[in-house]
Design a protein around this motif. Sequence first.
Motif, PDB file in Angstrom:
ATOM      1  N   ILE A   1     -50.281 102.157 -90.871  1.00 55.97           N
ATOM      2  CA  ILE A   1     -50.703 101.219 -91.911  1.00 55.97           C
ATOM      3  C   ILE A   1     -50.846  99.842 -91.265  1.00 55.97           C
ATOM      4  CG2 ILE A   1     -50.067 100.103 -94.085  1.00 55.97           C
ATOM      5  CD1 ILE A   1     -48.445 102.567 -94.760  1.00 55.97           C
ATOM      6  N   TRP A   2     -51.990  99.184 -91.501  1.00 54.87           N
ATOM      7  CA  TRP A   2     -52.179  97.806 -91.037  1.00 54.87           C
ATOM      8  C   TRP A   2     -51.594  96.846 -92.067  1.00 54.87           C
ATOM      9  CZ3 TRP A   2     -53.107  97.081 -86.270  1.00 54.87           C
ATOM     10  CH2 TRP A   2     -54.029  97.835 -85.538  1.00 54.87           C
ATOM     11  N   ASN A   3     -50.976  95.799 -91.584  1.00 53.32           N
ATOM     12  CA  ASN A   3     -50.478  94.729 -92.451  1.00 53.32           C
ATOM     13  C   ASN A   3     -50.883  93.402 -91.815  1.00 53.32           C
ATOM     14  OD1 ASN A   3     -49.199  93.215 -94.337  1.00 53.32           O
ATOM     15  ND2 ASN A   3     -47.120  93.797 -93.791  1.00 53.32           N
ATOM     16  N   TYR A   4     -51.841  92.717 -92.425  1.00 54.78           N
ATOM     17  CA  TYR A   4     -52.417  91.514 -91.826  1.00 54.78           C
ATOM     18  C   TYR A   4     -51.758  90.245 -92.343  1.00 54.78           C
ATOM     19  CZ  TYR A   4     -56.288  94.605 -90.451  1.00 54.78           C
ATOM     20  OH  TYR A   4     -57.036  95.606 -89.919  1.00 54.78           O
ATOM     21  N   ARG A   5     -51.680  89.231 -91.474  1.00 55.55           N
ATOM     22  CA  ARG A   5     -51.284  87.881 -91.858  1.00 55.55           C
ATOM     23  C   ARG A   5     -52.337  86.927 -91.303  1.00 55.55           C
ATOM     24  NH1 ARG A   5     -48.523  90.428 -94.580  1.00 55.55           N
ATOM     25  NH2 ARG A   5     -46.299  90.327 -94.968  1.00 55.55           N
ATOM     26  N   TYR A   6     -52.883  86.072 -92.166  1.00 55.55           N
ATOM     27  CA  TYR A   6     -53.975  85.201 -91.779  1.00 55.55           C
ATOM     28  C   TYR A   6     -53.532  83.740 -91.749  1.00 55.55           C
ATOM     29  CZ  TYR A   6     -56.916  89.239 -92.914  1.00 55.55           C
ATOM     30  OH  TYR A   6     -57.472  90.487 -92.962  1.00 55.55           O
ATOM     31  N   GLY A   7     -54.238  82.953 -90.912  1.00 55.38           N
ATOM     32  CA  GLY A   7     -54.066  81.504 -90.902  1.00 55.38           C
ATOM     33  C   GLY A   7     -52.629  81.053 -90.717  1.00 55.38           C
ATOM     34  N   GLU A   8     -52.210  80.124 -91.557  1.00 57.45           N
ATOM     35  CA  GLU A   8     -50.863  79.562 -91.433  1.00 57.45           C
ATOM     36  C   GLU A   8     -49.778  80.592 -91.694  1.00 57.45           C
ATOM     37  OE1 GLU A   8     -50.666  76.255 -94.041  1.00 57.45           O
ATOM     38  OE2 GLU A   8     -52.035  74.993 -92.869  1.00 57.45           O
ATOM     39  N   ASN A   9     -50.107  81.665 -92.402  1.00 55.35           N
ATOM     40  CA  ASN A   9     -49.108  82.704 -92.678  1.00 55.35           C
ATOM     41  C   ASN A   9     -48.877  83.627 -91.488  1.00 55.35           C
ATOM     42  OD1 ASN A   9     -48.730  81.871 -95.352  1.00 55.35           O
ATOM     43  ND2 ASN A   9     -50.505  83.034 -96.045  1.00 55.35           N
TER      44      ASN A   9
ATOM     45  N   ALA B   1     -48.276  84.584 -87.295  1.00 52.69           N
ATOM     46  CA  ALA B   1     -47.378  84.085 -86.258  1.00 52.69           C
ATOM     47  C   ALA B   1     -48.094  83.174 -85.268  1.00 52.69           C
ATOM     48  CB  ALA B   1     -46.742  85.258 -85.518  1.00 52.69           C
ATOM     49  N   ASN B   2     -49.414  83.380 -85.067  1.00 55.43           N
ATOM     50  CA  ASN B   2     -50.146  82.600 -84.072  1.00 55.43           C
ATOM     51  C   ASN B   2     -51.097  81.578 -84.696  1.00 55.43           C
ATOM     52  OD1 ASN B   2     -52.412  84.156 -84.921  1.00 55.43           O
ATOM     53  ND2 ASN B   2     -51.874  85.753 -83.447  1.00 55.43           N
ATOM     54  N   GLY B   3     -51.118  81.477 -86.034  1.00 55.89           N
ATOM     55  CA  GLY B   3     -51.973  80.513 -86.690  1.00 55.89           C
ATOM     56  C   GLY B   3     -53.381  80.983 -86.966  1.00 55.89           C
ATOM     57  N   HIS B   4     -53.727  82.183 -86.528  1.00 52.47           N
ATOM     58  CA  HIS B   4     -55.072  82.724 -86.732  1.00 52.47           C
ATOM     59  C   HIS B   4     -55.024  84.086 -87.427  1.00 52.47           C
ATOM     60  CE1 HIS B   4     -57.077  79.641 -84.248  1.00 52.47           C
ATOM     61  NE2 HIS B   4     -55.975  79.691 -83.509  1.00 52.47           N
ATOM     62  N   LEU B   5     -54.498  85.090 -86.687  1.00 58.39           N
ATOM     63  CA  LEU B   5     -54.435  86.444 -87.233  1.00 58.39           C
ATOM     64  C   LEU B   5     -53.353  87.233 -86.510  1.00 58.39           C
ATOM     65  CD1 LEU B   5     -55.620  88.801 -88.945  1.00 58.39           C
ATOM     66  CD2 LEU B   5     -57.119  89.276 -87.003  1.00 58.39           C
ATOM     67  N   THR B   6     -52.438  87.786 -87.255  1.00 62.00           N
ATOM     68  CA  THR B   6     -51.429  88.696 -86.709  1.00 62.00           C
ATOM     69  C   THR B   6     -51.514  90.001 -87.481  1.00 62.00           C
ATOM     70  OG1 THR B   6     -49.988  86.818 -86.232  1.00 62.00           O
ATOM     71  CG2 THR B   6     -49.006  89.000 -86.104  1.00 62.00           C
ATOM     72  N   GLN B   7     -51.679  91.104 -86.741  1.00 64.08           N
ATOM     73  CA  GLN B   7     -51.777  92.418 -87.365  1.00 64.08           C
ATOM     74  C   GLN B   7     -50.465  93.164 -87.140  1.00 64.08           C
ATOM     75  OE1 GLN B   7     -55.782  92.815 -85.289  1.00 64.08           O
ATOM     76  NE2 GLN B   7     -55.990  94.296 -86.932  1.00 64.08           N
ATOM     77  N   TYR B   8     -49.646  93.197 -88.167  1.00 61.74           N
ATOM     78  CA  TYR B   8     -48.377  93.906 -88.079  1.00 61.74           C
ATOM     79  C   TYR B   8     -48.635  95.386 -88.365  1.00 61.74           C
ATOM     80  CZ  TYR B   8     -46.343  89.247 -88.261  1.00 61.74           C
ATOM     81  OH  TYR B   8     -46.015  87.942 -87.993  1.00 61.74           O
TER      82      TYR B   8
END
Length: 356
Positions: free
Chosen positions: A195-203, A205-212
């Motif tokens: 399962i992909w879990n995305y975090r974008y922008g300020e949310n 870890a790197n300020g752009h895109l983190t795919q957990y």
Amino acid sequence: MLQIHNIQITYRDIGCICGKLPIIYIHEVERSAHYSNNFAKQMAFTTPDHLKQHLVNQITTAFIARVQDKCNHKNTQVDTHKKEGIRYPHNYTGRYIVNAEKRLAERSLVFGWEEPRFYPHYANIIKDAQAQADSAVALLEERIAQHHTDKEFIYKTDLEVNYSNDLIEGRVYGKARGLHESKIINEFEIYVRMIWNYRYGENSANGHLTQYTQFRSERHGAEMAGKSAQKALEDAARAERQAKLQAEKDAKKAEKWERFSKLAVQMEKWSDKKIKTLGQKIAEYDDTIHNLKHNNFDTSNEEHYKKVTSADVERLNILRNDTRTWQNNMDLLKAIFNEGCDTRPKLVERYQVWGV
């Protein structure tokens, strides 16, 4: 002497009437701890290379696209400032964006001496995307390892990429390790789905895109050794935690009921006092209406306020009668409390006597 796995072969010459006769002894021996550890390492699950590369490709592609969008946005800002003649605020871009500044022949009122242009820092993006992929691979192998013991091993992997959603899913097959490797005992399979879990922008870890990356996994077939006992311990611990939480919840509810139950007397006194005060107001309205009628003045306002005040008295009277009933039977008030009406403001709202 030669040993293959747990089979030891010994060669000896013995004397006989016709000379020396070679004798070969073949017998089974106990495996050493070193052998067992090596065997476990060899037969543990390892993520296939094509799945590793899929993770790297997906994470890198999405990461670059995200950073490129931000670069395009920054370059559009640069062009807008240049067109409108607005001073451009130079700022820090981070490790994933390269600020390639062009040295100007003359100082610009918009940019100063350098005009910026932004591009993705591909080296840093690829490096960190690889780290995210490595973390996902380690997580997958950890999930598989949780479903078998060191006395069991994986002998077949059937994990593939579902290209309709770019997720990894499938099954991993294992069995218990006996004295004879050809003998299959306690065969099992582990179902895995990514399962992909995305975090974008300020949310992110790197300020752009983190795919957990997350993996859902279930074991089917033979039960894992010690699983029943472990599950019993976990269930007991969970039940103990739940009982403790419930006890705390019950204690808080009991304290709240203790305070709420006192409202039976408090609200009777409050409503009785309000009824008497409003009764005096109604009497004053009657006197005012009488005088206005005697002098042929309009009495509609006073009659309206008298009507509103009388309605308030009726609601307060209902509340006062109920409070007297509760004092003789607290179970009726407890029933209201259990419905969620557990504070004084909620009780006031229930009888619509707010602002009275």
